[in-house]
Design an enzyme around this catalytic site. Sequence first.
Site, PDB file in Angstrom:
ATOM      1  N   ALA A  65      41.453 -21.958  18.957  1.00  0.00           N
ATOM      2  CA  ALA A  65      41.716 -20.528  19.007  1.00  0.00           C
ATOM      3  C   ALA A  65      40.368 -19.822  19.096  1.00  0.00           C
ATOM      4  O   ALA A  65      39.338 -20.383  18.703  1.00  0.00           O
ATOM      5  CB  ALA A  65      42.464 -20.106  17.751  1.00  0.00           C
ATOM      6  N   GLY A 108      43.239 -25.168  17.880  1.00  0.00           N
ATOM      7  CA  GLY A 108      44.347 -24.704  18.717  1.00  0.00           C
ATOM      8  C   GLY A 108      44.481 -25.497  20.010  1.00  0.00           C
ATOM      9  O   GLY A 108      45.579 -25.583  20.574  1.00  0.00           O
ATOM     10  N   GLU A 111      46.404 -28.462  19.078  1.00  0.00           N
ATOM     11  CA  GLU A 111      47.763 -28.003  18.758  1.00  0.00           C
ATOM     12  C   GLU A 111      48.538 -27.654  20.027  1.00  0.00           C
ATOM     13  O   GLU A 111      49.731 -27.935  20.131  1.00  0.00           O
ATOM     14  CB  GLU A 111      47.673 -26.791  17.818  1.00  0.00           C
ATOM     15  CG  GLU A 111      47.121 -27.197  16.444  1.00  0.00           C
ATOM     16  CD  GLU A 111      46.694 -26.008  15.603  1.00  0.00           C
ATOM     17  OE1 GLU A 111      45.814 -25.245  16.053  1.00  0.00           O
ATOM     18  OE2 GLU A 111      47.231 -25.826  14.502  1.00  0.00           O
ATOM     19  N   GLU A 131      39.435 -26.717  11.700  1.00  0.00           N
ATOM     20  CA  GLU A 131      39.570 -25.398  11.062  1.00  0.00           C
ATOM     21  C   GLU A 131      38.930 -25.372   9.675  1.00  0.00           C
ATOM     22  O   GLU A 131      38.392 -24.355   9.249  1.00  0.00           O
ATOM     23  CB  GLU A 131      41.058 -25.007  10.954  1.00  0.00           C
ATOM     24  CG  GLU A 131      41.706 -24.659  12.283  1.00  0.00           C
ATOM     25  CD  GLU A 131      42.291 -25.854  13.024  1.00  0.00           C
ATOM     26  OE1 GLU A 131      41.992 -27.013  12.658  1.00  0.00           O
ATOM     27  OE2 GLU A 131      43.041 -25.622  13.985  1.00  0.00           O
TER      28      GLU A 131
HETATM   29  N1  CAA Z   1      36.234 -19.760  20.038  1.00  0.00           N
HETATM   30  C1  CAA Z   1      35.389 -18.937  20.679  1.00  0.00           C
HETATM   31  N2  CAA Z   1      34.342 -19.366  21.404  1.00  0.00           N
HETATM   32  C2  CAA Z   1      34.135 -20.695  21.477  1.00  0.00           C
HETATM   33  C3  CAA Z   1      34.977 -21.625  20.830  1.00  0.00           C
HETATM   34  C4  CAA Z   1      36.080 -21.101  20.084  1.00  0.00           C
HETATM   35  N3  CAA Z   1      36.965 -21.904  19.465  1.00  0.00           N
HETATM   36  N4  CAA Z   1      34.500 -22.871  21.069  1.00  0.00           N
HETATM   37  C5  CAA Z   1      33.424 -22.731  21.847  1.00  0.00           C
HETATM   38  N5  CAA Z   1      33.204 -21.423  22.107  1.00  0.00           N
HETATM   39  C6  CAA Z   1      32.115 -20.830  22.901  1.00  0.00           C
HETATM   40  C7  CAA Z   1      30.802 -20.868  22.149  1.00  0.00           C
HETATM   41  O1  CAA Z   1      30.708 -19.789  21.256  1.00  0.00           O
HETATM   42  C8  CAA Z   1      29.828 -20.769  23.302  1.00  0.00           C
HETATM   43  O2  CAA Z   1      29.774 -19.438  23.747  1.00  0.00           O
HETATM   44  P1  CAA Z   1      28.319 -18.686  23.867  1.00  0.00           P
HETATM   45  O3  CAA Z   1      27.613 -19.458  24.948  1.00  0.00           O
HETATM   46  O4  CAA Z   1      28.711 -17.318  24.265  1.00  0.00           O
HETATM   47  O5  CAA Z   1      27.680 -18.833  22.535  1.00  0.00           O
HETATM   48  C9  CAA Z   1      30.511 -21.585  24.399  1.00  0.00           C
HETATM   49  O6  CAA Z   1      31.895 -21.628  24.057  1.00  0.00           O
HETATM   50  C10 CAA Z   1      30.011 -23.007  24.496  1.00  0.00           C
HETATM   51  O7  CAA Z   1      30.107 -23.600  23.212  1.00  0.00           O
HETATM   52  P2  CAA Z   1      28.872 -24.352  22.502  1.00  0.00           P
HETATM   53  O8  CAA Z   1      27.574 -23.758  22.930  1.00  0.00           O
HETATM   54  O9  CAA Z   1      29.168 -24.382  21.043  1.00  0.00           O
HETATM   55  O10 CAA Z   1      29.025 -25.799  23.164  1.00  0.00           O
HETATM   56  P3  CAA Z   1      28.603 -27.198  22.520  1.00  0.00           P
HETATM   57  O11 CAA Z   1      28.749 -28.197  23.629  1.00  0.00           O
HETATM   58  O12 CAA Z   1      27.298 -27.101  21.818  1.00  0.00           O
HETATM   59  O13 CAA Z   1      29.725 -27.497  21.400  1.00  0.00           O
HETATM   60  C11 CAA Z   1      31.969 -27.601  20.517  1.00  0.00           C
HETATM   61  C12 CAA Z   1      31.071 -27.692  21.779  1.00  0.00           C
HETATM   62  C13 CAA Z   1      31.674 -28.784  19.595  1.00  0.00           C
HETATM   63  C14 CAA Z   1      33.417 -27.670  20.997  1.00  0.00           C
HETATM   64  C15 CAA Z   1      31.683 -26.277  19.777  1.00  0.00           C
HETATM   65  O14 CAA Z   1      31.757 -25.211  20.716  1.00  0.00           O
HETATM   66  C16 CAA Z   1      32.658 -25.967  18.680  1.00  0.00           C
HETATM   67  O15 CAA Z   1      32.541 -26.537  17.591  1.00  0.00           O
HETATM   68  N6  CAA Z   1      33.632 -25.052  18.914  1.00  0.00           N
HETATM   69  C17 CAA Z   1      34.550 -24.620  17.913  1.00  0.00           C
HETATM   70  C18 CAA Z   1      35.614 -25.682  17.621  1.00  0.00           C
HETATM   71  C19 CAA Z   1      36.534 -25.189  16.538  1.00  0.00           C
HETATM   72  O16 CAA Z   1      36.156 -25.005  15.402  1.00  0.00           O
HETATM   73  N7  CAA Z   1      37.839 -24.998  16.902  1.00  0.00           N
HETATM   74  C20 CAA Z   1      38.832 -24.509  15.965  1.00  0.00           C
HETATM   75  C21 CAA Z   1      38.967 -23.037  16.104  1.00  0.00           C
HETATM   76  S1  CAA Z   1      40.032 -22.319  14.870  1.00  0.00           S
HETATM   77  C22 CAA Z   1      41.588 -22.662  15.392  1.00  0.00           C
HETATM   78  O17 CAA Z   1      41.795 -23.225  16.438  1.00  0.00           O
HETATM   79  C23 CAA Z   1      42.679 -22.173  14.469  1.00  0.00           C
HETATM   80  C24 CAA Z   1      44.032 -22.707  14.794  1.00  0.00           C
HETATM   81  O18 CAA Z   1      44.605 -23.483  14.091  1.00  0.00           O
HETATM   82  C25 CAA Z   1      44.734 -22.265  15.940  1.00  0.00           C
END
Ligand code: CAA
Length: 257
Positions: A65, A108, A111, A131
């Site tokens: 998400a 998400g 999911e 999360e």
């Molecule tokens: N939401 C918003 N933006 C996101 C995102 C997310 N879930 N995941 C990645 N992005 C964005 C980053 O912010 C970044 O944008 P900017 O360049 O503007 O900063 C871009 O995508 C590229 O990401 P990274 O630079 O972080 O890329 P990376 O290769 O270094 O890492 C990753 C990749 C490990 C997937 C890392 O992006 C990450 O950990 N993302 C979040 C994963 C996460 O925690 N997901 C759960 C979200 S909460 C949820 O989903 C609740 C639910 O139950 C529905």
Amino acid sequence: MTETITVDRPRERVALITLNRPKALNALNLRAMREITGAAAELDGDPEIGAIVLTGSPRAFAAGADIKEMAPRSFSDVHAADWFAGWDALSRVRKPLVAAVAGYALGGGCELAMMCDLLIAAETAKFGQPEITLGVIPGMGGSQRLTRAVGKAKAMDLCLTGRTMDAQEAERAGLVSRIVPADTLLDEALDAAATIAGMSAPATMMAKEAVNRAFETGLSDGLLFERRVFHSTFATHDQKEGMAAFTEKREPRFRHA
Ligand code: CAA
């Protein structure tokens, strides 16, 4: 006009929904939720379509998400809006949904893949429910669907530590239907969807409903449900045609209705 997805019809009776927010690794914002569920509902009602493939990019199916959209919200914001409840619309799609997953399927994203009926993963796929690392818990079904798919031991591990699992581990655990090389992922998913779309449409919807019933009910109720639905297939043209074709040693010509 969609902003977060593209919708195509690459094969006969097969639709393809592609997540299209590459800069955000296909993070699922509210607009994406509305567009994905809206497109799926529309395709579900289209008699020309028999199966739907949902995919992302080689780097990410979806990285979760949209954290930036969620970050400023309060409890009353997300409670009043019943945040994520809109995804339930995808569970109401009656036609088979095939997830073609490469790269990150986190939070998400995992999911969303689990809301689909067949999950085909590239060797590069990574699944997880991180999360907990953000101070929250899954909200689009992760704690429920993951547990049903892989059991308590692995679901607890993923939901409590936030670690990811690769495609091999996910297949061993029962989350993934098949693993394929990354460069053939879309073709394999479209082929699987085309195979499904070539079957009797009522029978595929009934099979999906019957398998899903196993997650909702006890065994004796589920067996009764299955038997009654099986009986009802005898009211369809496609049952007559499928069985006649077998006897006559020819390919069936399903009417899909
Ligand atoms: N939401 C918003 N933006 C996101 C995102 C997310 N879930 N995941 C990645 N992005 C964005 C980053 O912010 C970044 O944008 P900017 O360049 O503007 O900063 C871009 O995508 C590229 O990401 P990274 O630079 O972080 O890329 P990376 O290769 O270094 O890492 C990753 C990749 C490990 C997937 C890392 O992006 C990450 O950990 N993302 C979040 C994963 C996460 O925690 N997901 C759960 C979200 S909460 C949820 O989903 C609740 C639910 O139950 C529905």
